[in-house]
Write a protein that holds these residues in place. Sequence first.
Motif, PDB file in Angstrom:
ATOM      1  N   UNK A 225       0.854  -1.191   0.000  1.00 24.44           N
ATOM      2  CA  UNK A 225       0.000   0.000   0.000  1.00 24.44           C
ATOM      3  C   UNK A 225       0.890   1.242   0.000  1.00 24.44           C
ATOM      4  N   UNK A 226       0.694   2.121  -0.973  1.00 24.02           N
ATOM      5  CA  UNK A 226       1.491   3.342  -1.083  1.00 24.02           C
ATOM      6  C   UNK A 226       0.547   4.545  -1.159  1.00 24.02           C
ATOM      7  N   UNK A 227       0.701   5.474  -0.207  1.00 25.85           N
ATOM      8  CA  UNK A 227      -0.021   6.737  -0.244  1.00 25.85           C
ATOM      9  C   UNK A 227       1.025   7.834  -0.424  1.00 25.85           C
ATOM     10  N   UNK A 228       1.019   8.480  -1.577  1.00 22.86           N
ATOM     11  CA  UNK A 228       2.061   9.443  -1.917  1.00 22.86           C
ATOM     12  C   UNK A 228       2.097  10.603  -0.933  1.00 22.86           C
ATOM     13  N   UNK A 229       3.305  10.917  -0.479  1.00 30.33           N
ATOM     14  CA  UNK A 229       3.597  12.095   0.354  1.00 30.33           C
ATOM     15  C   UNK A 229       2.845  12.087   1.677  1.00 30.33           C
ATOM     16  N   UNK A 230       2.456  10.896   2.155  1.00 25.05           N
ATOM     17  CA  UNK A 230       1.698  10.810   3.409  1.00 25.05           C
ATOM     18  C   UNK A 230       2.519  10.218   4.540  1.00 25.05           C
ATOM     19  N   UNK A 231       3.803   9.958   4.289  1.00 26.41           N
ATOM     20  CA  UNK A 231       4.645   9.380   5.322  1.00 26.41           C
ATOM     21  C   UNK A 231       5.330  10.434   6.166  1.00 26.41           C
ATOM     22  N   UNK A 232       6.203   9.978   7.047  1.00 32.49           N
ATOM     23  CA  UNK A 232       6.938  10.891   7.913  1.00 32.49           C
ATOM     24  C   UNK A 232       8.089  11.550   7.155  1.00 32.49           C
ATOM     25  N   UNK A 233       8.379  12.766   7.487  1.00 32.93           N
ATOM     26  CA  UNK A 233       9.554  13.480   7.006  1.00 32.93           C
ATOM     27  C   UNK A 233       9.632  13.508   5.479  1.00 32.93           C
ATOM     28  N   UNK A 234       8.491  13.771   4.835  1.00 30.82           N
ATOM     29  CA  UNK A 234       8.466  13.922   3.393  1.00 30.82           C
ATOM     30  C   UNK A 234       8.352  12.643   2.604  1.00 30.82           C
ATOM     31  N   UNK A 235       8.413  11.488   3.279  1.00 33.38           N
ATOM     32  CA  UNK A 235       8.360  10.212   2.566  1.00 33.38           C
ATOM     33  C   UNK A 235       6.926   9.867   2.174  1.00 33.38           C
ATOM     34  N   UNK A 236       6.788   8.865   1.309  1.00 31.74           N
ATOM     35  CA  UNK A 236       5.482   8.284   1.050  1.00 31.74           C
ATOM     36  C   UNK A 236       5.128   7.346   2.204  1.00 31.74           C
ATOM     37  N   UNK A 237       3.836   7.099   2.395  1.00 29.77           N
ATOM     38  CA  UNK A 237       3.401   6.093   3.360  1.00 29.77           C
ATOM     39  C   UNK A 237       3.406   4.752   2.640  1.00 29.77           C
ATOM     40  N   UNK A 238       4.406   3.943   2.935  1.00 30.15           N
ATOM     41  CA  UNK A 238       4.596   2.662   2.255  1.00 30.15           C
ATOM     42  C   UNK A 238       4.436   1.553   3.288  1.00 30.15           C
TER      43      UNK A 238
END
Length: 440
Positions: A225-238
């Motif tokens: 599951x990848x949500x673009x630009x939704x992770x920590x510190x600029x990352x994607x939520x992968x």
Amino acid sequence: MNAPRLAVLHRPHGAAGLREIFAASRGLCEPHLVLRQEVAEQDPEILRTAPSFFPVSVCTGDDVTSAVRDMSAAGLVTFHDAELEHVDAALTALGLPGRSLIDDAWDKLVQRRAFESAGCSAIRAVPVDRAEDLHNAVARIGLPAVLKPRRAAGGGGVAFIGTEADVQHQLDRRTRWNGLLLETRIPSSAHPSGVGWLGDFVSVETASVGTDRRHLAVFDKVPVSVVARAGHDGADAVDVTGDVTPSRLPAPAHRAVLDATSAALDALGVRDRVTHTELRIGSDGAEVIEVNGRVGGHLARVLRLVGGPDLIGQALTVALGVSPAPAPETAPGYALGLFAPFPDRTGPVLSSVSRADLRALPGVVGVDEVARQGAARQDTGGRIANLTLRAPDSETLDRYVREVSSGLAGLFAADGMRDDPWLLRLAGGPLEDRRPSHAD
């Protein structure tokens, strides 16, 4: 004759818990738990529970070597990615089994260079340690590419870079740059079996005794599951989301995966260790994503459901430099570990779902975790639930996956699961608005 003493450098939330290690060690070895001081201070509960299972030693600082030497251990192992470098340093200092022939073998940049040197990969990678390195790295590697930590697990810190806008997003948002790499993005594909809900990558669990490689299991994967630009510190939520065994790879692809795994382990000089190798599969063969120097997370419980080899026991035995007993034949059927993520990992859980609700879903035989209404979604690592399923055959497994997806959509509708692209792919189409009853 006394069982050999084996030091286990432990950290909570690894691939094996205390009970699993205790059960797997019977008749094999006498485990002694070692905790680095930092780990013991961060999780004091472990000091209250661990002595019920094993003798426990707490290092002075990070001095794992002295702790292992003082207990006269014949080997040392860990089941947590964050402890691998401490284990390797102690193995080298004490001359114990398990040290790879190259330094920093679990560093993803070191791996890429070793694979390239051995001629077993064409993927290019360059270090990125400062924001100003990114443009130069893109110029050398080209796009699309992947920016990720050289040492991390589970998709943390990863960003997929496809455009100059993605590059600028990293420059604007990322604050921690040291220890990253940029590498060529391996093209996405479809699982060679043609099963639409399976992802395009697999993992291989291998027991290496000296240079003898025994591939214990191949796992298909539920799509990431990848949500673009939704992770920590600029990352994607992968988020990794699930594992299936046995693999449904056709025979040629299965052989290519095992050959690529052996070549990667040879390139890294892996000895006396159980490893977890992830590979992407496509029309032109298999490409190694990374090699991890420990048992893969969640996999031991899934393999047990089909009577496969005990990955924890294999890791304990191999860490002593001993060849484990031949793996048993697996039982017929399929096992699936499914850890479904929230579409939005922030905020509180809105749905009210019980373990009984999840156990009522078709094929579900275990519920290790369920997000609790009102709790922060991050309390469960951004997952709505962690389930295990068992099916007698592939056709039934496919049906269970569709029906469980539909059930999860209904149970967690308040948290947006009915519109989640990841869940829609598993369901193979529109999702029913249905909350299962205990009579289903």
